[in-house]
Design an enzyme around this catalytic site. Structure first.
Site, PDB file in Angstrom:
ATOM      1  N   CYS A 116       1.052  -1.196  -0.064  1.00 59.76           N
ATOM      2  CA  CYS A 116      -0.073   0.098   0.075  1.00 59.76           C
ATOM      3  C   CYS A 116       0.906   1.143  -0.060  1.00 59.76           C
ATOM      4  O   CYS A 116       0.315   2.324  -0.473  1.00 59.76           O
ATOM      5  CB  CYS A 116      -0.909   0.070   1.049  1.00 59.76           C
ATOM      6  SG  CYS A 116      -2.022  -1.352   1.333  1.00 59.76           S
ATOM      7  N   HIS A 256      -2.938   7.480   2.639  1.00 58.85           N
ATOM      8  CA  HIS A 256      -3.384   6.134   2.177  1.00 58.85           C
ATOM      9  C   HIS A 256      -4.658   5.810   2.785  1.00 58.85           C
ATOM     10  O   HIS A 256      -4.986   6.186   3.982  1.00 58.85           O
ATOM     11  CB  HIS A 256      -2.530   5.024   2.739  1.00 58.85           C
ATOM     12  CG  HIS A 256      -2.965   3.783   2.198  1.00 58.85           C
ATOM     13  ND1 HIS A 256      -3.458   3.123   1.225  1.00 58.85           N
ATOM     14  CD2 HIS A 256      -3.044   2.692   3.146  1.00 58.85           C
ATOM     15  CE1 HIS A 256      -3.760   1.925   1.375  1.00 58.85           C
ATOM     16  NE2 HIS A 256      -3.518   1.631   2.652  1.00 58.85           N
ATOM     17  N   ASN A 286     -10.056   0.360   0.567  1.00 60.41           N
ATOM     18  CA  ASN A 286      -8.555   0.449   0.659  1.00 60.41           C
ATOM     19  C   ASN A 286      -8.186  -0.227  -0.779  1.00 60.41           C
ATOM     20  O   ASN A 286      -8.150  -1.518  -1.003  1.00 60.41           O
ATOM     21  CB  ASN A 286      -8.070  -0.442   1.704  1.00 60.41           C
ATOM     22  CG  ASN A 286      -6.511  -0.541   1.613  1.00 60.41           C
ATOM     23  OD1 ASN A 286      -5.825  -0.153   0.511  1.00 60.41           O
ATOM     24  ND2 ASN A 286      -6.022  -0.974   2.767  1.00 60.41           N
TER      25      ASN A 286
END
Ligand code: UT7
Length: 334
Positions: A116, A256, A286
């Site tokens: 990520c 993020h 996500n």
């Protein structure tokens, strides 16, 4: 744009699959509820790629949108970097497939893996390549079909993730624009905190292992949450300091998009108001390496980033990996 000492962000774009999966739909499959997912994560729905939508397709669509924004064509680009942990195939790089999809007959292409945190790592690597003169016009894409790694029967993970891609064009310039500083970190001892065990060289896939579902991601969410808040704050503060700025100078934070409670905790610790943070995880969940560039693209499209503004990007993910970078916005064709 001349060759130069800086790498301006001159284009941005995003692409997400059409299919929307709501919390209510997931609540029909696993023991969860819209209320739990919304209050514990902030997510309302996510996009899920179809069987004919590999990572390279989303990546190329986002890349194409960024090229249009920059007023360039694929022929102008001399390097493509795709940051992903869900490649089209184990081999070769997804960036090569993207290069082919964009119709680029020249240039170079490679993948970068930092889960990520991939886009923040990618910004750092890509800006270095432009600033050193190796590339003049670079397409950086964060793309993941993370639902490929999801066990749809595991409520601990299946509610959290979605698919998508976001991209930026970096162009050499003499103006002090683009990446000003970066602070990256990783902690290999934490690799098992979020892991897809089967499918690599350590544990190749067998029919038995695949039947057991060990190719899917498992995660210690609570541990990752703590590390995420701490490392995003630390790296953000260091990156801002290294840019010669203070947090007050930062017009927009693009974090993020894993959990709105992580973003709120970061905002509290950095003593910044939430309206300075981009939050769009309610619609996408996500999206791993795509989350920062998708949020950046939406913010730019909404006119939230004036020319000359300082933007802080900060991310955290499997590895464990984390990183923050500060960019000065501007340089897009008028
Ligand atoms: O991209 C970077 C990598 N990932 C992350 O950043 C994720 C970071 N972590 C998180 O976002 C949060 O830790 C989660 C959203 C994953 C979990 O939220 P939490 O508040 O930390 O919940 P928890 O893990 O402490 O679990 C609380 C309870 C548990 O039940 P018991 O043991 O208290 O009875 C879980 O089994 O919530 C349960 N639970 C659920 N309940 C309904 C876990 N997932 C679900 C679910 N629906 N989907």
């Amino acid at each position: 744009m001349s060759s130069g000492r800086y790498a301006a962000l001159t284009g941005w774009g995003m692409a997400v699959p059409q299919r929307i999966v709501t919390n209510a739909e997931l609540a029909q499959k696993v023991d969860t509820s819209d209320e739990w997912i919304r209050t514990r994560t902030g997510i309302r729905e996510r996009r899920v790629a179809g069987p004919d939508e590999p990572t390279s397709a989303l990546a190329a669509a986002a890349g194409q949108a960024a090229l249009v924004r920059a007023g360039l064509s694929a022929a102008d680009i001399d390097m493509v970097i795709v940051t992903t942990c869900t490649p089209d195939r184990p081999f070769p790089a997804t960036a090569c497939a993207v290069q082919a999809r964009l119709g680029m007959a020249h240039g170079s292409a490679f993948d970068l893996v930092a889960a990520c945190s991939g886009f923040v790592y990618g910004m750092t690597v890509a800006s270095g390549l432009v600033r050193s003169g190796v590339s003049r016009n670079l397409l950086l894409i964060g793309a993941d079909i993370f639902t490929h790694l999801i066990n749809w029967n595991d409520r601990n993970t299946c509610v959290l993730f979605g698919d998508g891609a976001g991209a930026v064009v970096l162009q050499a310039t003499d103006a002090p624009l683009g990446l000003l500083s970066a602070n990256l970190g990783s902690w290999g001892e934490g690799e098992d905190l979020m892991v897809a065990e089967t499918g690599g060289t350590r544990q190749p896939a067998t029919p038995e292992l695949l039947a057991s579902g060990s190719q899917f991601v498992t995660m210690n969410g609570r541990e990752i949450f703590k590390h995420a808040v701490r490392e995003m704050c630390n790296s953000a503060q260091r990156a801002v300091e290294e840019a010669g700025l203070t947090l007050d100078d930062i017009a927009l934070v693009v974090p993020h998009q894993a959990n709105v409670r992580i973003i709120e905790a970061v905002a509290r610790r950095l003593e910044l108001p939430m309206d300075r943070f981009v939050v769009n995880l309610d619609r996408y969940g996500n999206t791993s390496a795509a989350s920062v560039p998708i949020a950046l693209s939406e913010a730019a499209e909404q006119g939230r980033i004036p020319d000359g503004a300082y933007v802080l990007m900060t991310a955290f993910g499997g590895g464990l990996t984390w990183g923050s970078c500060v960019v000065r916005w501007g340089g897009s064709p008028k």
